[in-house]
Design an enzyme around this catalytic site. Sequence first.
Site, PDB file in Angstrom:
ATOM      1  N   LYS A   1      41.219  25.290 -29.078  1.00 34.95           N
ATOM      2  CA  LYS A   1      39.521  24.502 -29.343  1.00 34.95           C
ATOM      3  C   LYS A   1      39.338  25.142 -30.825  1.00 34.95           C
ATOM      4  O   LYS A   1      39.442  26.397 -30.872  1.00 34.95           O
ATOM      5  CB  LYS A   1      38.493  25.324 -28.431  1.00 34.95           C
ATOM      6  CG  LYS A   1      37.084  24.613 -28.513  1.00 34.95           C
ATOM      7  CD  LYS A   1      36.167  25.265 -27.360  1.00 34.95           C
ATOM      8  CE  LYS A   1      35.091  24.574 -27.442  1.00 34.95           C
ATOM      9  NZ  LYS A   1      33.845  25.109 -26.385  1.00 34.95           N
TER      10      LYS A   1
ATOM     11  N   SER B   1      31.800  21.289 -23.899  1.00 38.08           N
ATOM     12  CA  SER B   1      32.196  21.167 -25.336  1.00 38.08           C
ATOM     13  C   SER B   1      33.392  21.162 -25.514  1.00 38.08           C
ATOM     14  O   SER B   1      34.141  20.675 -26.644  1.00 38.08           O
ATOM     15  CB  SER B   1      31.545  22.193 -26.247  1.00 38.08           C
ATOM     16  OG  SER B   1      31.866  23.459 -25.864  1.00 38.08           O
TER      17      SER B   1
ATOM     18  N   SER C   1      31.770  24.912 -20.544  1.00 40.51           N
ATOM     19  CA  SER C   1      32.309  24.065 -21.647  1.00 40.51           C
ATOM     20  C   SER C   1      33.572  24.029 -21.168  1.00 40.51           C
ATOM     21  O   SER C   1      34.482  23.393 -21.818  1.00 40.51           O
ATOM     22  CB  SER C   1      31.912  24.536 -22.875  1.00 40.51           C
ATOM     23  OG  SER C   1      30.935  24.003 -23.436  1.00 40.51           O
TER      24      SER C   1
HETATM   25  N1  GLN Z   1      26.651  22.225 -22.296  1.00 46.79           N
HETATM   26  C1  GLN Z   1      26.220  23.430 -22.555  1.00 46.79           C
HETATM   27  C2  GLN Z   1      25.274  23.583 -23.798  1.00 46.79           C
HETATM   28  O1  GLN Z   1      25.227  22.524 -24.458  1.00 46.79           O
HETATM   29  C3  GLN Z   1      27.257  24.584 -22.455  1.00 46.79           C
HETATM   30  C4  GLN Z   1      28.099  24.464 -23.534  1.00 46.79           C
HETATM   31  C5  GLN Z   1      29.200  25.770 -23.634  1.00 46.79           C
HETATM   32  O2  GLN Z   1      29.548  26.113 -22.409  1.00 46.79           O
HETATM   33  N2  GLN Z   1      29.659  25.928 -24.351  1.00 46.79           N
HETATM   34  O3  GLN Z   1      25.037  24.706 -24.295  1.00 46.79           O
END
Ligand code: GLN
Length: 492
Positions: free
Chosen positions: A75, A150, A174
């Site tokens: 990532k 994400s 994410s």
């Molecule tokens: N979807 C969540 C957010 O927008 C979690 C994102 C993540 O785990 N990095 O913060």
Amino acid sequence: MTDKDLPALSIADLQSLLRRREVSAREVIDALRARIEAVDQDIGAYLSLDMEAAAQEAEKSNVDLPLGGVPLAIKDIINVMGQPCTCASKILQSYRATYDATVIRRLRAAGAIPFGKTNLDEFAMGSSTENSSMKLTRNPWDLSRVPGGSSGGSAAAVAADAAIGALGSDTGGSIRQPAALSGVVGFKPTYGRVSRFGLVAFASSLDQIGPLTKTVNDTALIMNAIAGHDPQDSSSLNEPVPDYAARLGEDLRGVRLGLPKEYLIEGIDPQVKTAIDATMKQMNSLGAEIVEVSLPTTEYAIAVYYIVATAEASTNLARFDGVRYGYRTENPKDILDLYGRTRGEGFGQEVKRRIILGTYVLSSGYYDAYYLRAQKVRELIRQDFARAFEKVDALVSPTSPVPAFKLGERVGDPLQMYLADIFTIAANLAGICGISVPCGFADMDGQRLPIGLQLLGKPLDEARILRIAYAYEQSTDWHKTRPPIASVPRKA
Ligand code: GLN
């Protein structure tokens, strides 16, 4: 040479070919490159690739190491020396990492080859990868849908066999949520189990790095390489690391699984519910006992998360000021103009929304009402889990209330987007570990879309969670089913 579809193999299968010298690490890189060229125009999983360097590393790789010769996608929020690290943000568009994150150093020591960086929501803020400032990533099962986020690039790459395995990061879901929406395995270790050194910080008390893979066994193999204490991350735990792959294969007799009654909420897709019900029956037939538990405070998890995570993000992202690294605005008239315009031009809309929200909840006058109160509720959420784990070995729920949604469907509605993480966020607040494994398919407009089962475990209980996930996975064929974009059935 081999007639095998190398990029479709699991890490474990690929390794046995490499170790028997039936295929060379160089051939694996070449096959992967061809595969990426064939599918990534449609999927859009990668932000950058360094196949030349990977090929050179492959030539000298020691395939007898635990991950010897295995290429892994990373990532683009984890530093890999010499490669871009953009966090899918304009503010870091031209930045190249000057060092390896600890996880990368460990993967290299185990023989793995990090060859490419995958797309994400900008600074990991989002649940669909649509907040990337770089490109769109599509779900390999249905190109009109999101891969989740994400870590959507990592999930889509693994699902489309454009990666053997990948790393992601999980602050509120994410890793697990994109794994569920893309039909792969995604694992968030206990907070502190894996070093965060070299992970660009979003919310430091919640962030964890973890694997996205085709099988549970592959997740265990990556965990064996990356878990453990790191003096460069003061939040990393100084606890012994078990061999996560060694005890996979034990059955589920005597295992107690807790089904939180609050989790079968309204708004959960009926096909997701049906899949979870069938999964519980299956677990039961494998010897597990299903117990109802209650996690009363978790209904506040999303509210608490969007206070704690934004507060931490607002301070972490203060470092992107146009002075030290990354994007700098043209001809600033003074220092405030430099900061203001650099940040205004460099950050995307969702990142700005969070910085503003986080600054607000930390400001004097609102600190007690929001931030401090959220910290207190966070402790209650942690206690809910601790109480539940006195009665059960693991908690089960869907990973996401819905299968993959359409591209564009939720971008205009941040609240709807935040709700995509309703089942995953509490685990980060409590610091516990969790996995998503494929547990069925929904039929949406004639397309098959994967459904994920989430298993949560108490702190440092990753070996048990992996064991339960493995027993379930091996009793099903879900993980062997591949998206239409892949051509040859995966063996596992
Ligand atoms: N979807 C969540 C957010 O927008 C979690 C994102 C993540 O785990 N990095 O913060």
